[in-house]
Design an enzyme around this catalytic site. Structure first.
Site, PDB file in Angstrom:
ATOM      1  N   CYS A 109      51.294  47.114  42.098  1.00  0.00           N
ATOM      2  CA  CYS A 109      51.888  46.806  40.976  1.00  0.00           C
ATOM      3  C   CYS A 109      51.284  47.254  39.378  1.00  0.00           C
ATOM      4  CB  CYS A 109      51.919  45.250  40.819  1.00  0.00           C
ATOM      5  SG  CYS A 109      52.770  44.336  42.176  1.00  0.00           S
ATOM      6  N   HIS A 129      44.225  45.508  32.707  1.00  0.00           N
ATOM      7  CA  HIS A 129      44.178  43.944  32.883  1.00  0.00           C
ATOM      8  C   HIS A 129      42.625  43.686  33.851  1.00  0.00           C
ATOM      9  CE1 HIS A 129      45.062  39.734  33.467  1.00  0.00           C
ATOM     10  NE2 HIS A 129      44.717  39.673  34.789  1.00  0.00           N
TER      11      HIS A 129
END
Length: 580
Positions: A109, A129
């Site tokens: 992802c 992130h």
């Protein structure tokens, strides 16, 4: 009037929605403040860089980008599935162009989405992130607002098994509110008695006061220790900087996001906009509403896919209802292939990748990187067209920049290519001659598409995962395959396939079976060497930098009393108005 962009995007695996205003002609472009080496977020502004374009306002199309999580290419009717019902996505395919060799830049992802947002191989950028906070619970250093976005809604962490189902959630919310009230009352009593003791108004043993203070700390510690599950710290929703649900009701989160998207479409239907909607579906644990539980032929996974398709229908219907259809580009895809190892007991919870070998997390195997790709733009892109040429998720950034009149950055390598000539039939072949398939920071495979009209699609595998158990077709012992180390096999010479003849990658070619074998291996090796010379070292950020550091976890109340449900409160406050 300002052009407006609205983003639902994944900061790790999970969707957030972000608004970004595109300024009027002649005014400054979106301000991006990337933190080195997180430079890839600055590229997102290219999506929005229409302020530099000298075009008539009415010529700018609306842009809707939709990405599903972990969806297998074989899960859709328009890609050959006849047992899972996806009528709305199938309709979109009939009304637009369907890409049959659409390739993700990674089979996981985060790096896949990094490449999607930047138009660059993820190895060039690392990963944005690393959680939400850096040094304190409220600094929100990794918040989208710090990277040029104006509005955010969604999950700042990954969707994990703990997020759903949660049958005890409502009882815990009630208990938490009563417990917090108790703590406040004891604290007020402590302050009152302490003040009275110091003022000489009351005679209270210091031991009693210290005992009450200790009681507060013990109560907080006991509460904190009882809720170490990711459910309470990672499964949350945020609107802007505010936590709206902790823990969230995962089964309703998708519906809330659809409502947010439709509301945005209605508010901005008179001006050009960009909407990036990223589904929670169909990532495990597959949170699904009761309306769809048990409705498919493929258990919970099929239920979740069919619910996702229903939500797609609502977004597409809203585009039509608001009169936006003819001037709106709609793009649909998945971030990578289906998760074959996702199981609960003997029940399969992951997707189907059709005839293609492998799946999510399996490096360069086709099942992990070949994804659906559908583009609809009435009057601009021919309906019902099929494109077999290799295309990439990295192509979306330059394509969006092209149709919106934006310009690409000139200070870095952009690996994606503008798809419009191919989509509109003005080009016969993809601009990609080579595509490089990474697993984390390790290159696993290279694809070569010769420009000689032979139709060949050569693919060389330098590294492949070791399946567990052998011949199983997946890594069922570890749940996800590894990118390097003892759990992969290194091939020298690399395994070679011609996908035009063997799309399932079942039988490697040899010099004895194909006279071009050695020539192709050398050609690919030369291209790989040239590619590696363009890779500049960056800090590898795919790590658990602040995962597990409880003092950095967001909290909607006074830590550690972090349970709230403002979405439910908002829903209840709106209900009386709706009745009136």
């Amino acid at each position: 009037m300002n052009d407006t962009c609205f983003f639902f995007f994944f900061s790790l695996f999970n969707p957030v929605c972000v608004f970004c205003q595109r300024q009027q002609e002649g005014s400054p472009s979106c301000t991006m403040r990337p933190r080195s080496p997180l430079v890839f977020m600055s590229l997102v502004c290219t999506f929005l860089n229409t302020c530099q374009a000298h075009r008539v306002h009415d010529d700018k199309p609306n842009i809707v980008l939709i990405m599903v999580d972990d969806l297998g290419i074989g899960d859709l009717g328009c890609y050959g599935n006849d047992t899972i019902r996806t009528p709305h996505i199938d309709r979109l395919a009939r009304e637009g162009v369907r890409l049959t060799q659409h390739i993700s830049a990674a089979s996981l992802c985060s790096p896949s989405r990094s490449a999607f947002l930047t138009g660059r191989y993820p190895i060039r950028s690392g990963k944005w992130h690393q959680g939400l906070n850096c040094d304190s619970r409220s600094d929100h250093c990794h918040h989208p607002y710090n990277y040029g976005f104006d509005y955010y809604y969604g999950m700042p962490f990954t969707l994990v098994d703990s997020c759903w189902p949660d049958p005890s959630r409502n009882a815990e919310l009630t208990f938490e509110s009563q417990l917090w009230l108790c703590v406040q009352l004891v604290a007020i009593a402590v302050l009152t008695l302490t003040f009275g003791k110091l003022s000489g108004w009351v005679s209270v043993p210091l031991l009693l006061i210290f005992s009450m203070i200790l009681f507060i700390f013990l109560l907080g510690y006991a509460w904190f220790s009882s809720y170490t599950s990711p459910l309470y710290w990672d499964c949350l929703l945020m609107r802007g900087h505010e936590i709206t649900e902790q823990p969230m009701k995962a089964e309703r989160a998708g519906s809330i996001m659809v409502k947010e998207a439709i509301s945005f479409l209605e508010r901005h239907r008179k001006e050009p906009f960009l909407l990036f909607f990223s589904f929670l579906h169909v990532h495990i644990p597959l949170p699904t509403t009761d309306d769809f539980i048990g409705t498919s032929k493929h258990g919970l996974y099929g239920d979740n896919v069919e619910e996702m398709d229903s939500m797609m229908g609502k977004i597409l219907d809203a585009i039509d209802d608001f009169g936006l259809r003819n001037n709106t580009i709609v793009y649909f895809t998945s971030d990578h292939g289906g998760h074959l190892e996702a199981r609960r007991g003997h029940a399969q919870l992951g997707g189907w990748n059709g005839i293609y070998k492998g799946g999510k997390g399996m490096g360069g195997w086709e099942g992990g990187i070949r994804v659906p790709g559908i583009v609809r733009w009435p009057g601009k892109v021919p309906a019902g067209r099929l494109i077999k040429e290799p295309t990439s998720l990295m192509d979306i950034l330059p394509t969006v920049a092209s149709v919106s009149g934006g310009s690409l950055p000139q200070d870095r390598v952009i690996d994606g290519r503008d798809l419009m000539p191919l989509l509109q039939g003005n080009a016969r072949h993809s601009e990609h001659e080579f595509l490089f398939h990474y697993c984390g920071s390790q290159l696993h495979a290279v694809r070569w598409i010769p420009k000689d009209d032979s139709g060949a699609v050569w693919k060389a595998h330098y590294v492949t995962p070791v399946f567990q158990p052998p011949e199983a077709g997946g890594c069922y012992v570890t749940s996800l395959c590894r990118c390097f180390g003892e759990q992969v096999t290194y091939h020298n010479p690399p395994l070679l396939f011609d996908l035009s003849r063997d799309p399932s990658e079942s039988t490697p070619l040899t010099p004895a079976t194909d006279p071009l074998h050695d020539f192709v291996i050398k050609k690919v090796a030369d291209a790989l060497k040239e590619h590696r010379e363009t890779i500049m070292p960056v800090t590898y950020q795919l790590s658990e930098l602040n995962q597990g550091r409880m003092w950095l976890k967001p909290c909607c109340g006074v830590f550690p009393f972090c349970l709230c449900d403002k979405e439910e409160e908002l829903s209840q406050s709106q209900a009386p108005n709706e009745k009136r």
